[in-house]
Design a protein around this motif. Structure first.
Motif, PDB file in Angstrom:
ATOM      1  N   UNK A   1       6.149  12.325   0.124  1.00  0.00           N
ATOM      2  CA  UNK A   1       6.056  10.867   0.089  1.00  0.00           C
ATOM      3  C   UNK A   1       5.633  10.317   1.450  1.00  0.00           C
ATOM      4  N   UNK A   2       6.253  10.815   2.512  1.00  0.00           N
ATOM      5  CA  UNK A   2       5.928  10.341   3.856  1.00  0.00           C
ATOM      6  C   UNK A   2       4.461  10.589   4.188  1.00  0.00           C
TER       7      UNK A   2
ATOM      8  N   UNK B   1       1.942  10.984   2.042  1.00  0.00           N
ATOM      9  CA  UNK B   1       1.102  10.140   1.180  1.00  0.00           C
ATOM     10  C   UNK B   1       1.121   8.687   1.639  1.00  0.00           C
ATOM     11  N   UNK B   2       2.283   8.201   2.039  1.00  0.00           N
ATOM     12  CA  UNK B   2       2.412   6.797   2.438  1.00  0.00           C
ATOM     13  C   UNK B   2       1.958   6.556   3.877  1.00  0.00           C
ATOM     14  N   UNK B   3       1.852   7.639   4.648  1.00  0.00           N
ATOM     15  CA  UNK B   3       1.417   7.505   6.037  1.00  0.00           C
ATOM     16  C   UNK B   3       2.443   6.814   6.917  1.00  0.00           C
ATOM     17  N   UNK B   4       3.723   7.069   6.631  1.00  0.00           N
ATOM     18  CA  UNK B   4       4.789   6.449   7.428  1.00  0.00           C
ATOM     19  C   UNK B   4       5.781   7.521   7.885  1.00  0.00           C
ATOM     20  N   UNK B   5       6.605   7.156   8.844  1.00  0.00           N
ATOM     21  CA  UNK B   5       7.632   8.059   9.342  1.00  0.00           C
ATOM     22  C   UNK B   5       8.900   7.961   8.505  1.00  0.00           C
ATOM     23  N   UNK B   6       9.736   8.980   8.658  1.00  0.00           N
ATOM     24  CA  UNK B   6      10.988   9.062   7.902  1.00  0.00           C
ATOM     25  C   UNK B   6      11.866   7.823   8.127  1.00  0.00           C
TER      26      UNK B   6
ATOM     27  N   UNK C   1       0.837  -1.207   0.000  1.00  0.00           N
ATOM     28  CA  UNK C   1       0.000   0.000   0.000  1.00  0.00           C
ATOM     29  C   UNK C   1       0.869   1.254   0.000  1.00  0.00           C
ATOM     30  N   UNK C   2       1.970   1.229   0.740  1.00  0.00           N
ATOM     31  CA  UNK C   2       2.879   2.378   0.768  1.00  0.00           C
ATOM     32  C   UNK C   2       3.480   2.628  -0.613  1.00  0.00           C
ATOM     33  N   UNK C   3       3.879   1.562  -1.306  1.00  0.00           N
ATOM     34  CA  UNK C   3       4.443   1.709  -2.650  1.00  0.00           C
ATOM     35  C   UNK C   3       3.365   2.239  -3.602  1.00  0.00           C
ATOM     36  N   UNK C   4       2.165   1.723  -3.486  1.00  0.00           N
ATOM     37  CA  UNK C   4       1.054   2.196  -4.324  1.00  0.00           C
ATOM     38  C   UNK C   4       0.840   3.701  -4.145  1.00  0.00           C
ATOM     39  N   UNK C   5       0.905   4.156  -2.913  1.00  0.00           N
ATOM     40  CA  UNK C   5       0.735   5.590  -2.635  1.00  0.00           C
ATOM     41  C   UNK C   5       1.920   6.404  -3.156  1.00  0.00           C
TER      42      UNK C   5
END
Length: 194
Positions: free
Chosen positions: A33-34, A36-41, A11-15
Motif C-alpha cells: 500500500x505504501x 502504491x500510494x507513494x507515502x511513508x508509513x 489520489x492516495x485512496x485511489x491508489x
C-alpha cells in the motif's frame, strides 16, 4: 510544529483502491500500500489510522464510484430496459483482465463481510442504494410498457442486483463472455412485456 501533508489524499485512496481490488484485504501488505500510494508509513498512520481504516475508506470510495458509473450508464440508455441490458452486458464486454479482477465490492463481501461488521455495513448500504436505483429504472420501464405489468418492481430491483453480483463472481471465476451475455439477456427477457 506539524509538517503539512505532502500528498494528495484522494489520489492516495485511489491508489489504495487499485491494490485492494487486485489483491483483496488479507493478501495486501502495508508495504504494498505504501509503495502504491507513494507515502511513508507514518503518513499512512497519521492520515488513515491503519490498514483496516484505509480499506474501509477505499471500499467506500469504490462503492460510490461504481454506483455513479452505473447511474451514468443507466441514464445513457436509449430506453430504461435497454439501459438495464447495457449495465448487465457491460460485464461480459470488459477486457479479460478486468473481468478476472471482479468487483471490489463483491470481493469485499465474499472475503470480509461475514467477519467484519464495518465491511458488512458498507456493503449493505451500497447494495440498498444500487437496489433502489435498479427498482426505479424497472418502474420507469414498466410505465413505458417495456416491462410486464405484473412484475414487482422491488423484487425486480433485488433480482437485478443479485444478477449483477452473480455476473461479477462468475466473470472472476472465468465464465466465458458468451455465457455471461446469455445470463444478462435471460435476465432482461424475464422482465420484458410480451
Amino acid at each position: 510544529m506539524a509538517r503539512p501533508k505532502e500528498f494528495d489524499r484522494d489520489e492516495a485512496v485511489k491508489r489504495a483502491v487499485a491494490v485492494f481490488w487486485e489483491k483483496g484485504y488479507e493478501a495486501t501488505s502495508t508495504d504494498e500500500l505504501l509503495r502504491a500510494m507513494g507515502i511513508g508509513r507514518q503518513s499512512m498512520y497519521d492520515t488513515f489510522g491503519d490498514k483496516h481504516s484505509l480499506f474501509l475508506e477505499a471500499l467506500q470510495r469504490y462503492n460510490a464510484d461504481s454506483q455513479a458509473a452505473m447511474v451514468e450508464r443507466l441514464r445513457a440508455g436509449t430506453s430504461p430496459l435497454s439501459a438495464l441490458r447495457d449495465v448487465l452486458l457491460a460485464i461480459a464486454n470488459e477486457p479479460p483482465a478486468r473481468r478476472a479482477r471482479g468487483c471490489m465490492g463483491v470481493n469485499a463481501i465474499t472475503e470480509c463481510a461475514q467477519a467484519d461488521p464495518e465491511v458488512a455495513s458498507l456493503s449493505k448500504a451500497s447494495g440498498l442504494m444500487c437496489e433502489a436505483t435498479l427498482e426505479s429504472v424497472v418502474r420507469e420501464a414498466k410505465q413505458k410498457g417495456e416491462v410486464a405489468t405484473h412484475v414487482d418492481e422491488r423484487a425486480a430491483g433485488r433480482f437485478l442486483l443479485n444478477t449483477l453480483q452473480g455476473l461479477r463472481v462468475s466473470a472472476k471465476a472465468g465464465v466465458s463472455p458468451e455465457a455471461l451475455r446469455d445470463i444478462a439477456q435471460f435476465a432482461i427477457e424475464s422482465l420484458r412485456a410480451r
